[in-house]
Write an enzyme that holds these catalytic residues in place. Structure first.
Site, short mmCIF file in Angstrom:
data_model
loop_
_atom_site.label_atom_id
_atom_site.label_comp_id
_atom_site.label_asym_id
_atom_site.label_seq_id
_atom_site.Cartn_x
_atom_site.Cartn_y
_atom_site.Cartn_z
N HIS A 1 -11.02 -9.16 -2.99
CA HIS A 1 -10.58 -8.22 -1.97
C HIS A 1 -11.10 -8.69 -0.61
CE1 HIS A 1 -11.00 -4.51 0.53
NE2 HIS A 1 -9.74 -4.44 0.16
N LYS B 1 0.86 -1.19 0.00
CA LYS B 1 0.00 0.00 0.00
C LYS B 1 0.88 1.22 0.00
CE LYS B 1 -3.33 -2.80 2.06
NZ LYS B 1 -2.72 -3.91 2.78
C1 SMN Z 1 -7.46 -2.45 1.98
C2 SMN Z 1 -8.73 -1.97 2.14
C3 SMN Z 1 -9.32 -2.04 3.41
C4 SMN Z 1 -8.62 -2.57 4.47
C5 SMN Z 1 -7.35 -3.05 4.29
C6 SMN Z 1 -6.77 -2.97 3.04
C7 SMN Z 1 -6.82 -2.35 0.60
C8 SMN Z 1 -6.61 -3.69 -0.08
O1 SMN Z 1 -7.52 -1.52 -0.24
O2 SMN Z 1 -6.87 -3.75 -1.26
O3 SMN Z 1 -6.12 -4.60 0.57
MG MG Z 2 -7.23 -1.97 -2.22
#
Ligand code: SMN
Ligand code: MG
Length: 351
Positions: A298, A170
């Protein structure tokens, strides 16, 4: 077995809020998560089969309201056949005037997932089997929890040592290149690296920054700008050679359709809670396949492993086991492959 499946009748939907402590905070450009606020859903049937799912609110302030909403919605379907499609139609109709995004959409998805779990349990097979496929391992990537360059590099080494060959970092508007380079420096050959901006760049800023990453051979760049700015993402996707990834914030198949119509992303990523539960995922998977988009997941890796196994264009599962501590059997991941498991059971620590 299938006869029992047909006969299931919904008795009650129970939802419990649980703010689960995380051993290591999850950092994103949209904020740091120090806990995983979860709503645990138990759907009981007259036949004694219990279907389970969990939902995530990301912030604890939404936990109580979502749990209450799930139970209130559950009361609308008490006594109904445990048929996910029929329940989906009934509840969508009920919420036509309010809409099915946000907490409402999450509540509907939690009930849908628990219904599918109940059906699989009644048939005594894994979910993937009632969805029509054989259980198979799904390529998974590890989502790094840290954004600081040296901490991210150290974490990447841990995941690589566990056999992962794909990682997601990230990033935010500052320090992104340093962190990407730091992670790259510990990767061996053939490791895929994805970068997630969590909507933190303006469109003009992203138009400069994302094409500049092209030389790094990233496997995708995720949500560079605001998730619902499909036109903005389309401009970024046209300017960059690196594939653009979108989807964790699509509330149902209509957001996916808008994104496809705009040409906003090269890939798709479904969050089972937002895309409409198992039923919504299946609808969306067909649409994504027609548009030729590879589909990843996700969060919610336990459900996603089953769903990706029946998804045309199955790409990668996001391994982010934030809810693993409440499960009796967390998802099995070995050498970068995730194995669809049995249904969910809460561990003994769950009150
Ligand atoms: C994400 C979103 C929400 C919580 C943790 C991580 C991130 C992902 O956008 O794609 O992992
Ligand atoms: Mg994400």
């Amino acid at each position: 077995m299938s006869a029992l499946n047909e006969q299931l009748t919904i008795r009650q939907v129970r939802a419990r809020p649980l703010d689960l402590a995380l051993s290591r905070p999850v950092e994103t450009a949209g904020g740091t998560l120090s806990s995983a606020p979860l709503v645990l859903v138990d759907l009981t049937t007259d036949e004694g089969v219990v279907g389970r799912s969990y939902l995530r609110t990301y912030t604890p302030v939404a936990l109580g309201p979502l749990a209450q909403l799930v139970e209130n919605v559950g009361a609308l379907i008490e006594g109904d056949p445990a048929s996910p499609h029929a329940v989906d139609v009934k509840l969508r109709r009920h919420f036509r005037l309010l809409g099915v995004a946000g907490l409402t959409g999450a509540a509907l998805a939690g009930i849908d997932m628990a219904l599918w779990d109940a059906r699989a349990r009644a048939a005594e097979v894994p979910l993937v089997t009632i969805l029509g496929a054989k259980p198979r391992p799904i390529p998974a990537y590890a989502s790094l929890r840290t954004m600081d360059p040296s901490a991210a590099a150290a974490e990447a080494e841990e995941w690589l040592a566990r056999g992962f060959t794909a990682l997601k970092l990230k990033a935010g508007p500052s320090g992104d290149l340093d962190a990407i380079r730091a992670v790259r420096s510990v990767e061996g050959d053939g490791v895929r690296l994805m970068v997630d901006y969590n909507q933190s760049l303006g469109v003009e800023e992203a138009l400069e920054r994302v094409p500049a990453l092209d030389e790094l051979g990233l496997h995708w760049v995720e949500e560079p700008t605001r998730a619902d700015d499909y036109a903005g993402h389309a401009r970024i996707a046209a300017a960059a050679r690196t594939p653009i990834q979108l989807g964790e914030n699509w509330w149902g198949q209509h957001d996916l359709e808008k994104s496809i119509a705009a040409g906003a992303s090269d890939r798709a990523m479904f969050n089972v809670m937002r895309i409409g539960g198992v039923t919504g995922w299946l609808r969306a998977a067909t649409i994504a396949a027609e548009a030729g988009l590879p589909v990843s997941s996700h969060a919610f890796p336990e459900f996603s492993a089953h769903l990706l196994a029946v998804t045309p264009g199955c790409h990668m599962l996001e391994y982010a086991g934030h809810a693993g501590d409440v499960l009796r059997e967390p998802l099995r991941v070995e050498n970068g492959l995730a194995y669809p498991g049995a249904g969910l059971d809460w561990n003994d620590q769950v009150p």
